[in-house]
Write an enzyme that holds these catalytic residues in place. Sequence first.
Site, PDB file in Angstrom:
ATOM      1  N   HIS A  74      39.799  42.314  47.087  1.00 35.71           N
ATOM      2  CA  HIS A  74      39.170  41.068  46.641  1.00 35.71           C
ATOM      3  C   HIS A  74      39.962  40.320  45.576  1.00 35.71           C
ATOM      4  O   HIS A  74      39.545  39.263  45.110  1.00 35.71           O
ATOM      5  CB  HIS A  74      37.779  41.351  46.065  1.00 35.71           C
ATOM      6  CG  HIS A  74      37.826  42.084  44.748  1.00 35.71           C
ATOM      7  ND1 HIS A  74      37.992  41.428  43.535  1.00 35.71           N
ATOM      8  CD2 HIS A  74      37.759  43.386  44.448  1.00 35.71           C
ATOM      9  CE1 HIS A  74      38.023  42.323  42.574  1.00 35.71           C
ATOM     10  NE2 HIS A  74      37.884  43.519  43.086  1.00 35.71           N
TER      11      HIS A  74
ATOM     12  N   GLU B   4      34.926  49.648  27.811  1.00 35.09           N
ATOM     13  CA  GLU B   4      36.172  49.640  28.614  1.00 35.09           C
ATOM     14  C   GLU B   4      37.220  48.737  27.938  1.00 35.09           C
ATOM     15  O   GLU B   4      37.791  47.827  28.541  1.00 35.09           O
ATOM     16  CB  GLU B   4      35.940  49.204  30.063  1.00 35.09           C
ATOM     17  CG  GLU B   4      37.072  49.571  31.007  1.00 35.09           C
ATOM     18  CD  GLU B   4      36.867  49.071  32.435  1.00 35.09           C
ATOM     19  OE1 GLU B   4      37.066  47.881  32.693  1.00 35.09           O
ATOM     20  OE2 GLU B   4      36.501  49.883  33.293  1.00 35.09           O
TER      21      GLU B   4
ATOM     22  N   ARG C 248      41.821  38.033  43.113  1.00 30.97           N
ATOM     23  CA  ARG C 248      42.150  36.611  43.103  1.00 30.97           C
ATOM     24  C   ARG C 248      43.651  36.351  43.225  1.00 30.97           C
ATOM     25  O   ARG C 248      44.073  35.420  43.888  1.00 30.97           O
ATOM     26  CB  ARG C 248      41.659  35.986  41.784  1.00 30.97           C
ATOM     27  CG  ARG C 248      40.590  34.937  41.939  1.00 30.97           C
ATOM     28  CD  ARG C 248      40.068  34.528  40.568  1.00 30.97           C
ATOM     29  NE  ARG C 248      38.609  34.470  40.593  1.00 30.97           N
ATOM     30  CZ  ARG C 248      37.916  33.407  40.933  1.00 30.97           C
ATOM     31  NH1 ARG C 248      38.503  32.288  41.252  1.00 30.97           N
ATOM     32  NH2 ARG C 248      36.587  33.435  40.931  1.00 30.97           N
TER      33      ARG C 248
ATOM     34  N   ASP D  57      36.336  42.893  31.852  1.00 36.02           N
ATOM     35  CA  ASP D  57      37.279  41.781  31.783  1.00 36.02           C
ATOM     36  C   ASP D  57      36.908  40.599  32.648  1.00 36.02           C
ATOM     37  O   ASP D  57      37.770  39.809  33.045  1.00 36.02           O
ATOM     38  CB  ASP D  57      38.664  42.305  32.197  1.00 36.02           C
ATOM     39  CG  ASP D  57      38.604  43.075  33.516  1.00 36.02           C
ATOM     40  OD1 ASP D  57      37.647  42.856  34.269  1.00 36.02           O
ATOM     41  OD2 ASP D  57      39.502  43.890  33.782  1.00 36.02           O
TER      42      ASP D  57
ATOM     43  N   HIS E  97      34.205  41.888  50.599  1.00 33.69           N
ATOM     44  CA  HIS E  97      33.714  41.098  49.465  1.00 33.69           C
ATOM     45  C   HIS E  97      33.262  39.728  49.983  1.00 33.69           C
ATOM     46  O   HIS E  97      33.950  39.127  50.814  1.00 33.69           O
ATOM     47  CB  HIS E  97      34.859  40.946  48.448  1.00 33.69           C
ATOM     48  CG  HIS E  97      34.450  40.406  47.120  1.00 33.69           C
ATOM     49  ND1 HIS E  97      33.996  39.120  46.948  1.00 33.69           N
ATOM     50  CD2 HIS E  97      34.436  40.962  45.884  1.00 33.69           C
ATOM     51  CE1 HIS E  97      33.723  38.921  45.665  1.00 33.69           C
ATOM     52  NE2 HIS E  97      33.973  40.030  45.001  1.00 33.69           N
TER      53      HIS E  97
ATOM     54  N   GLU F 115      41.949  38.534  34.576  1.00 34.67           N
ATOM     55  CA  GLU F 115      41.340  39.612  33.784  1.00 34.67           C
ATOM     56  C   GLU F 115      42.177  40.029  32.581  1.00 34.67           C
ATOM     57  O   GLU F 115      41.636  40.392  31.537  1.00 34.67           O
ATOM     58  CB  GLU F 115      41.060  40.826  34.677  1.00 34.67           C
ATOM     59  CG  GLU F 115      39.930  40.613  35.682  1.00 34.67           C
ATOM     60  CD  GLU F 115      40.335  39.801  36.903  1.00 34.67           C
ATOM     61  OE1 GLU F 115      41.539  39.478  37.071  1.00 34.67           O
ATOM     62  OE2 GLU F 115      39.442  39.458  37.698  1.00 34.67           O
TER      63      GLU F 115
END
Length: 377
Positions: A218, A123, A220, A101, A250, A137
Amino acid sequence: MAHTIPKTVMVIFGTRPEAIKMFPVVHALKADPAFRVVTCVSAQHRGMLDQVLEIAGIVPDHDLDLMKPDQTLDGLTAALLTGLGGVMDAEQPDWVVVQGDTATAMAGALAAYYRKVPVAHVEAGLRSHNIYHPWPEEVNRKIIGTIAALHFAPTETSAAALRAENVSADAIHVTGNTVIDALQWVSARIEAEPALASGLADLEARFAGKRIIGVTSHRRENFGGGLEAIAEAIRQIAARPDVALIFPVHPNPNVRKVMEGALSDLPNVALIEPLDYPHFARLLSLAEIMLTDSGGVQEEAPALGKPVLVMRETTERPEGVEAGTARLVGTQTARIVSEIFTLLDDKAAYSAMARAHNPFGDGHAARRIAELLGHAP
Ligand code: UD1
Ligand code: UDP
């Protein structure tokens, strides 16, 4: 005897988790002479992608080297679309394969669609049903799901989500998640060559006798307040002398700034550089608990019987929660701390979670995917 012309399959990936979940597919396709495999990396991630390429022994046929520091979603997506489209024009693939994604996967699917090249989605079918969690995503995978001709769903739950969106049942195949293939592969490599994962020895010695918590973060959608609340939770957990937290950070500057600012003075918190996959597998085995907002870690920890507390409001991977190995704890400081303390202090609560489950696959997903692509037109 007539030889069939190999099918040209262009495999696209660009970030660390895509590389981890795609290398078993690349290995499986390359082992089959029915395919001409073209690997194309966007290098949306640079260092973290290269760590995976190295251990997996993949030298990409095309490397767009697109990563920019603190890149924006629109700048990255625009560069991906033209870059990946150009490689498709040069290679004329029969199939394009994308995973998951990310921006790379979404732009790869879109560029293929613009050329009417069929897309296979590894996936497929993960859904949180909230377009801002995880962001971006959830929308990326819906776009890919709209375009794809073949959907490799990791579980029956993800296959059902696709059927609920009226994707034709014939196009959906439950294969398992290739992350389990990757984890088994890397575990076997480490067993054969322990030095591949021996680089944590100094930390292991420094934290001997302490109970290890592995941390990654990590997302967003957590930038800003969410990450600050997570950092504060880690500070409060680290106030206990019996624990040590190992946190590979990250490299996103939005993550680094917060975590380094809040945590670098704590003796029992090790903020370290991203680990390569063998060393991360080692951390998974050392840890008593994983505390994470990562997608992949939610799948790996249950496979190893490690309780995983997921710092998200929703998850598109409910199987770990249903199996009892994962728990959603959100991003509020107090809740994260109390859930960790419960696991540390309540043996029954811990052992209820610490059981190995493999709801995400059996380690043969990549072979199934290669077979299905072989039968595809
Ligand atoms: C990306 C994916 C996300 C995935 C995550 C895995 C999108 C929109 N996001 O998010 O779905 O969960 O990867 O980690 O596709 N950076 C480095 N070195 C690296 C990698 C990143 O310095 O090896 C820094 C750069 O400053 C870069 C920034 O991190 O600009 C952000 O990278 P980006 O891929 O845009 O976003 P992620 O948050 O990593
Ligand atoms: N991982 C790794 N090194 C690290 C942290 C994570 O190899 O220092 C691996 C982890 O095992 C998992 C994947 O990276 O397979 C998860 O990547 P990430 O958390 O960046 O992305 P997400 O899965 O959330 O998309």
